[in-house]
Design a protein around this motif. Sequence first.
Motif, PDB file in Angstrom:
ATOM      1  N   GLU A   1      11.498  -2.391   1.318  1.00  0.00           N
ATOM      2  CA  GLU A   1      12.698  -2.451   0.468  1.00  0.00           C
ATOM      3  C   GLU A   1      12.692  -3.742  -0.476  1.00  0.00           C
ATOM      4  O   GLU A   1      13.195  -3.331  -1.497  1.00  0.00           O
ATOM      5  CB  GLU A   1      14.194  -2.372   1.506  1.00  0.00           C
ATOM      6  N   THR A   2      12.500  -4.785  -0.105  1.00  0.00           N
ATOM      7  CA  THR A   2      12.245  -5.874  -0.701  1.00  0.00           C
ATOM      8  C   THR A   2      11.220  -5.741  -2.018  1.00  0.00           C
ATOM      9  O   THR A   2      11.837  -6.043  -3.209  1.00  0.00           O
ATOM     10  CB  THR A   2      12.167  -6.945  -0.039  1.00  0.00           C
ATOM     11  N   LEU A   3      10.212  -5.367  -1.636  1.00  0.00           N
ATOM     12  CA  LEU A   3       9.197  -4.963  -2.847  1.00  0.00           C
ATOM     13  C   LEU A   3       9.729  -3.756  -3.746  1.00  0.00           C
ATOM     14  O   LEU A   3       9.322  -3.765  -4.571  1.00  0.00           O
ATOM     15  CB  LEU A   3       7.867  -4.808  -2.090  1.00  0.00           C
ATOM     16  N   GLY A   4      10.179  -2.695  -2.857  1.00  0.00           N
ATOM     17  CA  GLY A   4      10.581  -1.498  -3.640  1.00  0.00           C
ATOM     18  C   GLY A   4      11.654  -1.568  -4.453  1.00  0.00           C
ATOM     19  O   GLY A   4      11.776  -0.765  -5.669  1.00  0.00           O
ATOM     20  N   ASN A   5      12.619  -2.247  -4.174  1.00  0.00           N
ATOM     21  CA  ASN A   5      13.773  -2.408  -4.771  1.00  0.00           C
ATOM     22  C   ASN A   5      13.815  -3.470  -6.146  1.00  0.00           C
ATOM     23  O   ASN A   5      14.817  -3.856  -6.489  1.00  0.00           O
ATOM     24  CB  ASN A   5      15.040  -2.625  -3.967  1.00  0.00           C
ATOM     25  N   ARG A   6      12.818  -4.320  -6.223  1.00  0.00           N
ATOM     26  CA  ARG A   6      12.635  -5.304  -7.203  1.00  0.00           C
ATOM     27  C   ARG A   6      12.894  -4.458  -8.629  1.00  0.00           C
ATOM     28  O   ARG A   6      12.280  -3.469  -8.874  1.00  0.00           O
ATOM     29  CB  ARG A   6      11.439  -5.847  -7.261  1.00  0.00           C
ATOM     30  N   THR A   7      13.764  -5.079  -9.415  1.00  0.00           N
ATOM     31  CA  THR A   7      13.659  -4.526 -10.757  1.00  0.00           C
ATOM     32  C   THR A   7      13.568  -5.504 -11.750  1.00  0.00           C
ATOM     33  O   THR A   7      13.188  -6.543 -11.810  1.00  0.00           O
ATOM     34  CB  THR A   7      15.264  -3.878 -11.016  1.00  0.00           C
TER      35      THR A   7
ATOM     36  N   ASP B   1       3.968   9.620  -3.164  1.00  0.00           N
ATOM     37  CA  ASP B   1       5.225  10.122  -2.274  1.00  0.00           C
ATOM     38  C   ASP B   1       6.144   9.111  -2.151  1.00  0.00           C
ATOM     39  O   ASP B   1       7.479   9.117  -2.349  1.00  0.00           O
ATOM     40  CB  ASP B   1       4.703  10.192  -0.954  1.00  0.00           C
ATOM     41  N   PHE B   2       5.961   7.590  -2.606  1.00  0.00           N
ATOM     42  CA  PHE B   2       6.660   6.584  -2.724  1.00  0.00           C
ATOM     43  C   PHE B   2       7.301   6.187  -4.082  1.00  0.00           C
ATOM     44  O   PHE B   2       7.612   5.354  -4.179  1.00  0.00           O
ATOM     45  CB  PHE B   2       6.211   5.450  -1.783  1.00  0.00           C
ATOM     46  N   GLY B   3       7.044   7.190  -5.164  1.00  0.00           N
ATOM     47  CA  GLY B   3       7.413   7.015  -6.263  1.00  0.00           C
ATOM     48  C   GLY B   3       6.539   5.995  -7.251  1.00  0.00           C
ATOM     49  O   GLY B   3       6.930   5.645  -8.236  1.00  0.00           O
ATOM     50  N   ALA B   4       5.226   5.912  -6.894  1.00  0.00           N
ATOM     51  CA  ALA B   4       4.078   5.105  -7.538  1.00  0.00           C
ATOM     52  C   ALA B   4       4.161   5.589  -9.130  1.00  0.00           C
ATOM     53  O   ALA B   4       3.997   4.752  -9.892  1.00  0.00           O
ATOM     54  CB  ALA B   4       2.855   5.003  -6.793  1.00  0.00           C
ATOM     55  N   VAL B   5       4.010   6.699  -9.267  1.00  0.00           N
ATOM     56  CA  VAL B   5       4.005   7.198 -10.696  1.00  0.00           C
ATOM     57  C   VAL B   5       5.076   7.944 -11.312  1.00  0.00           C
ATOM     58  O   VAL B   5       5.288   8.678 -12.135  1.00  0.00           O
ATOM     59  CB  VAL B   5       2.766   8.443 -10.752  1.00  0.00           C
TER      60      VAL B   5
ATOM     61  N   LEU C   1       0.931  -1.217   0.108  1.00  0.00           N
ATOM     62  CA  LEU C   1      -0.114   0.031  -0.146  1.00  0.00           C
ATOM     63  C   LEU C   1       0.784   1.214  -0.008  1.00  0.00           C
ATOM     64  O   LEU C   1       0.722   2.253  -0.816  1.00  0.00           O
ATOM     65  CB  LEU C   1      -1.072   0.109   1.233  1.00  0.00           C
ATOM     66  N   ALA C   2       1.986   1.317   0.759  1.00  0.00           N
ATOM     67  CA  ALA C   2       2.765   2.449   0.765  1.00  0.00           C
ATOM     68  C   ALA C   2       3.355   2.788  -0.524  1.00  0.00           C
ATOM     69  O   ALA C   2       3.487   3.888  -1.078  1.00  0.00           O
ATOM     70  CB  ALA C   2       3.971   2.410   1.811  1.00  0.00           C
ATOM     71  N   LEU C   3       3.856   1.644  -1.189  1.00  0.00           N
ATOM     72  CA  LEU C   3       4.397   1.818  -2.423  1.00  0.00           C
ATOM     73  C   LEU C   3       3.559   2.207  -3.418  1.00  0.00           C
ATOM     74  O   LEU C   3       4.129   2.728  -4.657  1.00  0.00           O
ATOM     75  CB  LEU C   3       5.285   0.520  -2.951  1.00  0.00           C
TER      76      LEU C   3
END
Length: 128
Positions: free
Chosen positions: A122-128, A44-48, A38-40
Amino acid sequence: MGGSVRLLLLGLVFALPACTPRPAPPAGASLRTRIATLALAQTDFGAVSVIPVRFEHSRIAGPFEDGGRTLYCVSTRMKGRTFGKGERAKAVIRDTGGVLSVIEDDEEVCSGHRTEPFAELETLGNRT
């Protein structure tokens, strides 16, 4: 093109990111993973963001009660959108019987609560 058509197109450009479906957390995901997802999904967390971001030093506080609400505070440092300069993002997430929602940030809500590392973000957000 008429002025009203331009306004309509401009409105669509800004409305589409808000209408984009959020990625669903994995089936059977833990509460912390659902909070991270939800945060990602927040701007503000770079979703767009078109530019990829990297999350570092992510923290979570909670659960704690505030005025009869169960809240979690999520914060992180992001790098990538501003060249060389990090950004701080934070969100206040409310848990209402298992249903998570983001509420308006009230500076006083998150102050004074003990935080701990939030590796799930960090795990979910830093996936590439």
